[in-house]
Design a protein around this motif. Structure first.
Motif, PDB file in Angstrom:
ATOM      1  N   HIS B  75       0.847  -1.199   0.000  1.00 38.08           N
ATOM      2  CA  HIS B  75       0.000   0.000   0.000  1.00 38.08           C
ATOM      3  C   HIS B  75       0.877   1.241   0.000  1.00 38.08           C
ATOM      4  O   HIS B  75       2.090   1.150   0.144  1.00 38.08           O
ATOM      5  N   HIS B  77       0.605   5.684   1.268  1.00 38.25           N
ATOM      6  CA  HIS B  77      -0.152   6.697   1.999  1.00 38.25           C
ATOM      7  C   HIS B  77      -0.169   7.973   1.163  1.00 38.25           C
ATOM      8  O   HIS B  77       0.817   8.713   1.149  1.00 38.25           O
ATOM      9  N   GLU B  88       6.323   7.529   7.705  1.00 40.85           N
ATOM     10  CA  GLU B  88       6.354   6.643   8.882  1.00 40.85           C
ATOM     11  C   GLU B  88       7.722   5.998   9.065  1.00 40.85           C
ATOM     12  O   GLU B  88       8.423   5.705   8.092  1.00 40.85           O
ATOM     13  N   PHE B  90       9.431   2.679  10.803  1.00 41.79           N
ATOM     14  CA  PHE B  90       9.246   1.351  11.399  1.00 41.79           C
ATOM     15  C   PHE B  90      10.489   1.013  12.201  1.00 41.79           C
ATOM     16  O   PHE B  90      11.605   1.047  11.645  1.00 41.79           O
ATOM     17  N   HIS B 143       4.854   0.160  -0.167  1.00 46.20           N
ATOM     18  CA  HIS B 143       5.616  -0.682   0.771  1.00 46.20           C
ATOM     19  C   HIS B 143       4.730  -1.813   1.271  1.00 46.20           C
ATOM     20  O   HIS B 143       3.508  -1.695   1.297  1.00 46.20           O
TER      21      HIS B 143
HETATM   22 ZN   LIG Z   1       2.209   1.981   5.696  1.00 45.99          ZN
END
Ligand SMILES: [Zn+2]
Ligand SMILES: [Zn+2]
Lengths: 180, 180
Positions: B75, B77, B88, B90, B143
């Motif tokens: 997906h 964003h 984001e 991780f 990603h």
């Molecule tokens: Zn994501």
């Protein structure tokens, strides 16, 4: 002012706390743990250790490590340009942390400000956080916090962090640690 | 589609993972663990559990729990109004996570996309994260990620999260979990 030995010792001790809580750092990160004495040279009473995971122009995440009864002194995160000031969420991961913010003062405090600096701790609304509990501090709001008797690990999630602009109530404070 | 039993079982299992990693949730938070099967009803293969600590209009922090070899599908964003799209970070806390993003494709993948959905996994640049290692994904970048054989716990630090606007490569996917 801290000596390099004091800094290294605090980094090792902070990393021990993290390991016992199952929080893993890479060796490079251990060496970059920030040890802040706020210029008061009484690290055991006033100061904290910080791991900055990420700090972009949009968000920031840190791990704060406090030794037993260690206190992060009263400060606020002021507006800077069109940034209304850092908004931050403290989540207790380990131990207990007593957080004080603007608002209805507690009758008697669970945490005493460091001896000799009482005048610079003016907000008294008390929030006690145990593991799994969190609190969000709005921008430009005075706050300070102290760990319980076993110390504390606190995750800080926030908007962009610009520590150099923090405003401390205690005029003696210098945010950047000076290494002897 | 998931039954309430499947959801409760996944919440309990996810909380076990967190407890073993020393990550404490309050009982209320355990009950609010989000179990996402992305509408594909194959939770063991495709899906994840999420704990949303905080999601303000400025920043967000979550814990992601992946069971062994469980995959979060591809997906991105996208930009929304003047938000350029969620950025984001991780950070692997436990286990191993194989993250795939746009870029130079890996010769052979350490993680295989779920059988039957291979066509919907198009980016192949591989980043392997072990505890203490992290990666920041720019906005609007495709990603996907999969846990290793022992599962994984991943902290997600990001700008504001608006999951409902996520764009998945697999057209069958529905982000909001439907409870039978
Ligand atoms: Zn994501
Ligand atoms: Zn602060």
């Amino acid at each position: 002012m801290l000596t390099q030995e004091q800094i290294t010792a605090a980094q090792t001790r902070a990393n021990d706390y993290l390991q016992r809580a199952g929080i893993v750092l890479t060796p490079q990160e251990v060496g970059k743990i920030e040890v802040a004495d706020l210029g008061l040279s009484e690290l055991e009473k006033t100061g904290l250790c910080l791991v900055i995971y990420i700090n972009t122009d949009r968000y920031c995440a840190k791990e704060l490590i406090l030794f037993p009864r260690q206190t992060c002194p009263e400060h606020r995160h002021p507006p800077i340009g069109n940034d209304p000031g850092k908004e931050e969420t403290f989540r207790c991961r380990q131990g207990t942390v007593y957080l004080y913010v603007e608002g209805e003062p507690a009758a008697n405090l669970s945490a005493q400000p460091p001896a000799g600096s009482e005048n610079y701790y003016t907000v008294r609304h008390e929030i006690e956080l145990h593991p799994g509990e969190q609190y969000t501090i709005p921008p430009n709001t005075l706050h300070w916090f102290q760990a319980g008797n076993e110390g504390a690990i606190v995750s800080e999630f926030s908007s962009t962090s610009r520590d150099e602009f923090d405003i401390f109530t205690d005029p003696r404070i210098r945010r950047a640690t000076v290494v002897e």
